[in-house]
Design an enzyme around this catalytic site. Structure first.
Site, mmCIF file in Angstrom:
data_model
loop_
_atom_site.group_PDB
_atom_site.id
_atom_site.type_symbol
_atom_site.label_atom_id
_atom_site.label_comp_id
_atom_site.label_asym_id
_atom_site.label_seq_id
_atom_site.Cartn_x
_atom_site.Cartn_y
_atom_site.Cartn_z
ATOM 1 N N GLY A 1 0.781 -1.236 0.000
ATOM 2 C CA GLY A 1 0.000 0.000 0.000
ATOM 3 C C GLY A 1 0.813 1.287 0.000
ATOM 4 O O GLY A 1 0.293 2.341 0.349
ATOM 5 N N ASN B 1 1.674 2.964 -2.556
ATOM 6 C CA ASN B 1 1.017 3.867 -3.514
ATOM 7 C C ASN B 1 -0.292 4.424 -2.966
ATOM 8 O O ASN B 1 -0.613 5.591 -3.217
ATOM 9 C CB ASN B 1 0.764 3.156 -4.849
ATOM 10 C CG ASN B 1 1.992 3.158 -5.729
ATOM 11 O OD1 ASN B 1 2.340 4.186 -6.312
ATOM 12 N ND2 ASN B 1 2.681 2.027 -5.797
ATOM 13 N N ARG C 1 -14.933 -14.351 -10.975
ATOM 14 C CA ARG C 1 -14.390 -12.989 -11.078
ATOM 15 C C ARG C 1 -15.521 -11.970 -11.298
ATOM 16 O O ARG C 1 -15.529 -10.892 -10.731
ATOM 17 C CB ARG C 1 -13.402 -12.938 -12.253
ATOM 18 C CG ARG C 1 -12.638 -11.641 -12.369
ATOM 19 C CD ARG C 1 -11.673 -11.664 -13.535
ATOM 20 N NE ARG C 1 -10.697 -12.739 -13.459
ATOM 21 C CZ ARG C 1 -9.608 -12.705 -12.698
ATOM 22 N NH1 ARG C 1 -9.344 -11.660 -11.954
ATOM 23 N NH2 ARG C 1 -8.760 -13.718 -12.686
ATOM 24 N N MET D 1 -3.550 -6.841 -7.443
ATOM 25 C CA MET D 1 -2.957 -7.908 -8.235
ATOM 26 C C MET D 1 -4.011 -8.860 -8.809
ATOM 27 O O MET D 1 -3.881 -10.077 -8.712
ATOM 28 C CB MET D 1 -1.927 -8.677 -7.393
ATOM 29 C CG MET D 1 -0.856 -7.773 -6.803
ATOM 30 S SD MET D 1 -0.138 -6.615 -7.995
ATOM 31 C CE MET D 1 1.404 -7.414 -8.322
ATOM 32 N N HIS E 1 1.714 0.668 -13.029
ATOM 33 C CA HIS E 1 2.478 -0.567 -13.308
ATOM 34 C C HIS E 1 3.976 -0.245 -13.275
ATOM 35 O O HIS E 1 4.390 0.774 -13.840
ATOM 36 C CB HIS E 1 2.087 -1.121 -14.681
ATOM 37 C CG HIS E 1 2.802 -2.386 -15.017
ATOM 38 N ND1 HIS E 1 2.508 -3.589 -14.393
ATOM 39 C CD2 HIS E 1 3.838 -2.636 -15.860
ATOM 40 C CE1 HIS E 1 3.330 -4.520 -14.853
ATOM 41 N NE2 HIS E 1 4.141 -3.971 -15.744
ATOM 42 N N GLU F 1 -9.563 -4.791 -20.509
ATOM 43 C CA GLU F 1 -9.674 -6.176 -20.039
ATOM 44 C C GLU F 1 -8.376 -6.963 -20.145
ATOM 45 O O GLU F 1 -8.277 -8.085 -19.645
ATOM 46 C CB GLU F 1 -10.792 -6.892 -20.791
ATOM 47 C CG GLU F 1 -12.153 -6.447 -20.307
ATOM 48 C CD GLU F 1 -13.273 -6.936 -21.195
ATOM 49 O OE1 GLU F 1 -13.288 -8.146 -21.487
ATOM 50 O OE2 GLU F 1 -14.107 -6.118 -21.600
HETATM 51 C C1 GAR Z 1 3.657 -1.225 -7.225
HETATM 52 O O1 GAR Z 1 5.007 -1.124 -7.600
HETATM 53 C C2 GAR Z 1 2.776 -1.365 -8.444
HETATM 54 O O2 GAR Z 1 3.288 -0.712 -9.570
HETATM 55 C C3 GAR Z 1 2.779 -2.861 -8.642
HETATM 56 O O3 GAR Z 1 2.711 -3.400 -7.359
HETATM 57 C C4 GAR Z 1 3.409 -2.535 -6.471
HETATM 58 C C5 GAR Z 1 2.546 -2.318 -5.245
HETATM 59 O O4 GAR Z 1 3.236 -1.637 -4.245
HETATM 60 N N1 GAR Z 1 1.686 -3.266 -9.457
HETATM 61 C C6 GAR Z 1 1.763 -4.236 -10.375
HETATM 62 O O5 GAR Z 1 2.756 -4.895 -10.550
HETATM 63 C C7 GAR Z 1 0.476 -4.464 -11.151
HETATM 64 N N2 GAR Z 1 0.759 -5.146 -12.381
HETATM 65 P P1 GAR Z 1 2.448 -0.930 -3.063
HETATM 66 O O6 GAR Z 1 1.450 -1.972 -2.521
HETATM 67 O O7 GAR Z 1 3.499 -0.602 -2.044
HETATM 68 O O8 GAR Z 1 1.759 0.268 -3.618
#
Ligand code: GAR
Length: 203
Positions: A11, A13, A64, A89, A108, A141
């Site tokens: 988390g 981000n 889903r 994810m 990403h 999608e």
């Molecule tokens: C982030 O780096 C994000 O870009 C990546 O997961 C991480 C989550 O970090 N997302 C992906 O790879 C999606 N394809 P966080 O939970 O510390 O924000």
């Protein structure tokens, strides 16, 4: 603009979005977090930040589509106008995308279209690129295939391992994602086909 964040893990981000957006005069606020993984660290961060946190465990749903329909209902009930995937994810289905057309964005950790999917920094290191980075894009999608809104690059340094490169990329994510959300809230981003028009450079 009311923002709902979906996350599955640490988390960082989510926290960056809250810290950047919860300021006087901000055009966007994070009104809720939905997490599909019970016990994930992002839930603690939401409690500390005073943001409503909801656990919606995907393992308790038959499909889903059923999960995403419930997710969409939950976000709608909270008046969410923009859905931010921040380390979420899971692939999203039409049940969510049709409820928020052109209103779901993802961060990403790669310069798409290179290295979609899981472990993007690991893929970049293994490939041997000199520049890595992050992308914020509209969600469709596919897996990380939606129209690109903004990107930021970082160098790959000679002694990098996955952890060091990931940390450098995430620093950029924490800056770029809130900047994109702000631009979306100000109506500065429009979509023409799969090309994104920006009123100003988002960096
Ligand atoms: C982030 O780096 C994000 O870009 C990546 O997961 C991480 C989550 O970090 N997302 C992906 O790879 C999606 N394809 P966080 O939970 O510390 O924000």
């Amino acid at each position: 603009m009311r923002v709902g964040v979906l996350a599955s893990g640490s988390g960082s981000n989510f926290q960056a979005l809250v810290e950047a957006l919860h300021r006087e005069g901000s055009p966007a606020t994070v009104c809720c977090l939905v997490c599909n993984v019970p016990g994930a660290k992002v839930l603690e961060r939401a409690v500390k930040a005073g943001v409503e946190a909801v656990v919606l465990d995907h393992k308790t749903f038959a499909s889903r589509e059923a999960y995403d329909a419930q997710l969409a209902a939950l976000l709608r009930a909270r008046g969410v106008e923009l859905v931010c995937l921040a380390g979420y994810m899971r692939l999203v289905s039409p049940a969510l995308l049709q409820a928020f057309p052109g209103r779901v964005v993802n961060v990403h950790p790669a310069l798409l279209p290179a290295f979609p999917g899981l472990h993007a920094p690991r893929q970049a290191l293994a490939y041997g690129v000199a520049l890595a980075g992050c992308t914020v894009h509209f969600v469709d999608e596919g897996t990380d295939t939606g129209p690109i809104i903004a990107q930021a690059a970082v160098p790959v340094l000679p002694d990098d391992d996955e952890a060091r490169l990931t940390a450098r990329i995430q620093q950029e994510e924490h800056r770029l994602f809130p900047a994109v959300v702000r631009a979306l809230a100000m109506g500065e981003v429009t979509l023409e086909g799969r090309r994104v028009k920006r009123a100003a450079v988002i960096a």
